[in-house]
Design a protein around this motif. Structure first.
Motif, PDB file in Angstrom:
ATOM      1  N   GLN A  22       0.829  -1.204   0.000  1.00 45.32           N
ATOM      2  CA  GLN A  22       0.000   0.000   0.000  1.00 45.32           C
ATOM      3  C   GLN A  22       0.867   1.258   0.000  1.00 45.32           C
ATOM      4  O   GLN A  22       0.534   2.251  -0.620  1.00 45.32           O
ATOM      5  N   GLU A  23       1.987   1.222   0.713  1.00 42.70           N
ATOM      6  CA  GLU A  23       2.863   2.390   0.786  1.00 42.70           C
ATOM      7  C   GLU A  23       3.499   2.709  -0.566  1.00 42.70           C
ATOM      8  O   GLU A  23       3.896   3.834  -0.820  1.00 42.70           O
ATOM      9  N   TYR A  24       3.603   1.721  -1.425  1.00 39.31           N
ATOM     10  CA  TYR A  24       4.195   1.931  -2.740  1.00 39.31           C
ATOM     11  C   TYR A  24       3.226   2.599  -3.720  1.00 39.31           C
ATOM     12  O   TYR A  24       3.652   3.154  -4.725  1.00 39.31           O
ATOM     13  N   LEU A  25       1.925   2.531  -3.464  1.00 40.32           N
ATOM     14  CA  LEU A  25       0.940   3.023  -4.429  1.00 40.32           C
ATOM     15  C   LEU A  25       1.108   4.510  -4.703  1.00 40.32           C
ATOM     16  O   LEU A  25       1.451   5.294  -3.822  1.00 40.32           O
ATOM     17  N   GLY A  26       0.872   4.897  -5.970  1.00 40.19           N
ATOM     18  CA  GLY A  26       0.952   6.303  -6.358  1.00 40.19           C
ATOM     19  C   GLY A  26       2.092   6.556  -7.333  1.00 40.19           C
ATOM     20  O   GLY A  26       2.626   5.645  -7.958  1.00 40.19           O
ATOM     21  N   PHE A  27       2.450   7.826  -7.454  1.00 40.46           N
ATOM     22  CA  PHE A  27       3.489   8.248  -8.393  1.00 40.46           C
ATOM     23  C   PHE A  27       4.831   8.353  -7.685  1.00 40.46           C
ATOM     24  O   PHE A  27       4.934   8.899  -6.589  1.00 40.46           O
ATOM     25  N   TRP A  28       5.868   7.834  -8.347  1.00 43.73           N
ATOM     26  CA  TRP A  28       7.248   7.909  -7.869  1.00 43.73           C
ATOM     27  C   TRP A  28       8.080   8.549  -8.966  1.00 43.73           C
ATOM     28  O   TRP A  28       8.092   8.082 -10.098  1.00 43.73           O
ATOM     29  N   ILE A  42       9.110   8.396 -14.314  1.00 45.91           N
ATOM     30  CA  ILE A  42       7.968   8.302 -13.418  1.00 45.91           C
ATOM     31  C   ILE A  42       7.481   6.852 -13.419  1.00 45.91           C
ATOM     32  O   ILE A  42       7.273   6.269 -14.479  1.00 45.91           O
ATOM     33  N   TYR A  43       7.317   6.301 -12.225  1.00 47.12           N
ATOM     34  CA  TYR A  43       6.669   5.010 -12.061  1.00 47.12           C
ATOM     35  C   TYR A  43       5.336   5.280 -11.372  1.00 47.12           C
ATOM     36  O   TYR A  43       5.292   5.943 -10.341  1.00 47.12           O
ATOM     37  N   GLU A  44       4.265   4.795 -11.971  1.00 42.23           N
ATOM     38  CA  GLU A  44       2.940   4.913 -11.364  1.00 42.23           C
ATOM     39  C   GLU A  44       2.504   3.520 -10.927  1.00 42.23           C
ATOM     40  O   GLU A  44       2.357   2.622 -11.748  1.00 42.23           O
ATOM     41  N   ILE A  45       2.319   3.358  -9.617  1.00 34.64           N
ATOM     42  CA  ILE A  45       1.937   2.069  -9.066  1.00 34.64           C
ATOM     43  C   ILE A  45       0.481   2.162  -8.630  1.00 34.64           C
ATOM     44  O   ILE A  45       0.122   3.020  -7.822  1.00 34.64           O
ATOM     45  N   GLU A  46      -0.346   1.309  -9.219  1.00 34.74           N
ATOM     46  CA  GLU A  46      -1.782   1.343  -8.924  1.00 34.74           C
ATOM     47  C   GLU A  46      -2.270  -0.052  -8.581  1.00 34.74           C
ATOM     48  O   GLU A  46      -1.646  -1.042  -8.932  1.00 34.74           O
ATOM     49  N   LYS A  47      -3.399  -0.080  -7.888  1.00 31.79           N
ATOM     50  CA  LYS A  47      -3.968  -1.375  -7.525  1.00 31.79           C
ATOM     51  C   LYS A  47      -5.472  -1.331  -7.753  1.00 31.79           C
ATOM     52  O   LYS A  47      -6.161  -0.434  -7.293  1.00 31.79           O
ATOM     53  N   PHE A  55       5.424   2.859 -16.489  1.00 33.79           N
ATOM     54  CA  PHE A  55       6.663   3.638 -16.581  1.00 33.79           C
ATOM     55  C   PHE A  55       6.509   4.698 -17.665  1.00 33.79           C
ATOM     56  O   PHE A  55       5.985   4.428 -18.738  1.00 33.79           O
ATOM     57  N   THR A  56       6.976   5.906 -17.363  1.00 30.88           N
ATOM     58  CA  THR A  56       6.984   7.009 -18.331  1.00 30.88           C
ATOM     59  C   THR A  56       8.286   7.780 -18.168  1.00 30.88           C
ATOM     60  O   THR A  56       8.771   7.939 -17.054  1.00 30.88           O
ATOM     61  N   SER A  57       8.825   8.264 -19.289  1.00 33.43           N
ATOM     62  CA  SER A  57       9.952   9.198 -19.253  1.00 33.43           C
ATOM     63  C   SER A  57       9.516  10.433 -20.035  1.00 33.43           C
ATOM     64  O   SER A  57       9.617  10.464 -21.265  1.00 33.43           O
ATOM     65  N   PRO A  58       8.994  11.464 -19.337  1.00 33.91           N
ATOM     66  CA  PRO A  58       8.432  12.630 -20.023  1.00 33.91           C
ATOM     67  C   PRO A  58       9.412  13.333 -20.966  1.00 33.91           C
ATOM     68  O   PRO A  58       8.987  13.956 -21.931  1.00 33.91           O
ATOM     69  N   ASP A  59      10.697  13.216 -20.702  1.00 34.48           N
ATOM     70  CA  ASP A  59      11.682  13.861 -21.577  1.00 34.48           C
ATOM     71  C   ASP A  59      11.885  13.089 -22.869  1.00 34.48           C
ATOM     72  O   ASP A  59      12.530  13.573 -23.797  1.00 34.48           O
ATOM     73  N   GLN A  60      11.311  11.889 -22.955  1.00 34.07           N
ATOM     74  CA  GLN A  60      11.431  11.073 -24.157  1.00 34.07           C
ATOM     75  C   GLN A  60      10.081  10.842 -24.831  1.00 34.07           C
ATOM     76  O   GLN A  60       9.991  10.069 -25.758  1.00 34.07           O
ATOM     77  N   GLY A  61       9.033  11.492 -24.341  1.00 37.74           N
ATOM     78  CA  GLY A  61       7.710  11.331 -24.937  1.00 37.74           C
ATOM     79  C   GLY A  61       6.663  11.086 -23.864  1.00 37.74           C
ATOM     80  O   GLY A  61       6.965  11.038 -22.673  1.00 37.74           O
ATOM     81  N   THR A  62       5.432  10.912 -24.296  1.00 38.80           N
ATOM     82  CA  THR A  62       4.330  10.765 -23.344  1.00 38.80           C
ATOM     83  C   THR A  62       3.815   9.334 -23.229  1.00 38.80           C
ATOM     84  O   THR A  62       2.886   9.083 -22.465  1.00 38.80           O
ATOM     85  N   GLU A  63       4.400   8.411 -23.940  1.00 40.50           N
ATOM     86  CA  GLU A  63       3.908   7.037 -23.924  1.00 40.50           C
ATOM     87  C   GLU A  63       4.164   6.368 -22.579  1.00 40.50           C
ATOM     88  O   GLU A  63       5.214   6.533 -21.976  1.00 40.50           O
ATOM     89  N   VAL A  70       7.108  -7.109 -11.769  1.00 43.61           N
ATOM     90  CA  VAL A  70       6.730  -6.341 -10.575  1.00 43.61           C
ATOM     91  C   VAL A  70       6.882  -7.262  -9.369  1.00 43.61           C
ATOM     92  O   VAL A  70       6.157  -8.244  -9.239  1.00 43.61           O
ATOM     93  N   LYS A  71       7.869  -6.952  -8.518  1.00 43.42           N
ATOM     94  CA  LYS A  71       8.087  -7.740  -7.302  1.00 43.42           C
ATOM     95  C   LYS A  71       8.250  -6.777  -6.140  1.00 43.42           C
ATOM     96  O   LYS A  71       9.086  -5.877  -6.189  1.00 43.42           O
TER      97      LYS A  71
END
Length: 161
Positions: A22-28, A42-47, A55-63, A70-71
């Motif tokens: 639960q503590e991992y959930l959200g944006f990192w 950016i890693y977005e962890i959702e449940k 995973f996203t790298s905004p400096d390389q695009g929006t995909e 995931v462990k």
């Protein structure tokens, strides 16, 4: 009595994993330094029914890319994109609310600290956008063309030396 003991034991052993998950959930957010460049990640962890990580790298695009590895166990986390030979391995620092680790991309490993803080894009000053004081003299010039009834203006720059 035996069933009650089994239930308490199961809950006791499962609780740390559930609470840490639960503590991992959200944006990192973090930055990876590659040569003289810095890339935001950016890693977005959702449940919902299961834990999913994007995973996203905004400096390389929006995909967004879904992590296929995931462990999460106690204070350690491993997130991976097998197709891109990229894996993040980190340890959760509960006191500072950060995940300290490394990104492995093929044979290369780079330190990466993830936090909840959003990281703004850094704009590197460019020499084509100089800031005063300039290393040259500036002379404002005006030329009148009376036959065409126009005025031309400009700036003449002369290097020092």
């Amino acid at each position: 009595m035996k069933n009650l003991f089994s239930l308490i034991l199961t809950l006791t052993l499962a609780f740390p994993t559930i609470s840490n998950g639960q503590e991992y959930l959200g944006f990192w957010n973090g930055e990876v330094e590659i040569g003289d460049a810095r890339l935001r990640v950016i890693y977005e962890i959702e449940k919902s029914d299961s834990i999913r990580v994007w995973f996203t790298s905004p400096d390389q695009g929006t995909e967004r890319y879904r992590c296929d590895v995931v462990k999460m166990e106690r204070d350690s986390i491993i997130l991976g994109l097998t197709k891109y030979q990229t894996t993040f391995r980190g340890l959760f620092d509960k006191r500072n609310n950060i995940i300290e680790g490394k990104v492995f991309n093929g044979p290369i490993d780079m330190p990466l600290t993830l936090s909840r803080n959003r990281i703004e894009k850094r704009i590197k000053p460019r020499p084509q956008n100089p800031v005063p004081p300039y290393p040259y003299a500036e002379i404002e010039c005006v030329f009148n063309n009376t036959s065409a009834n126009i005025q031309l203006t400009g700036t003449l720059t002369i290097p020092e030396g």
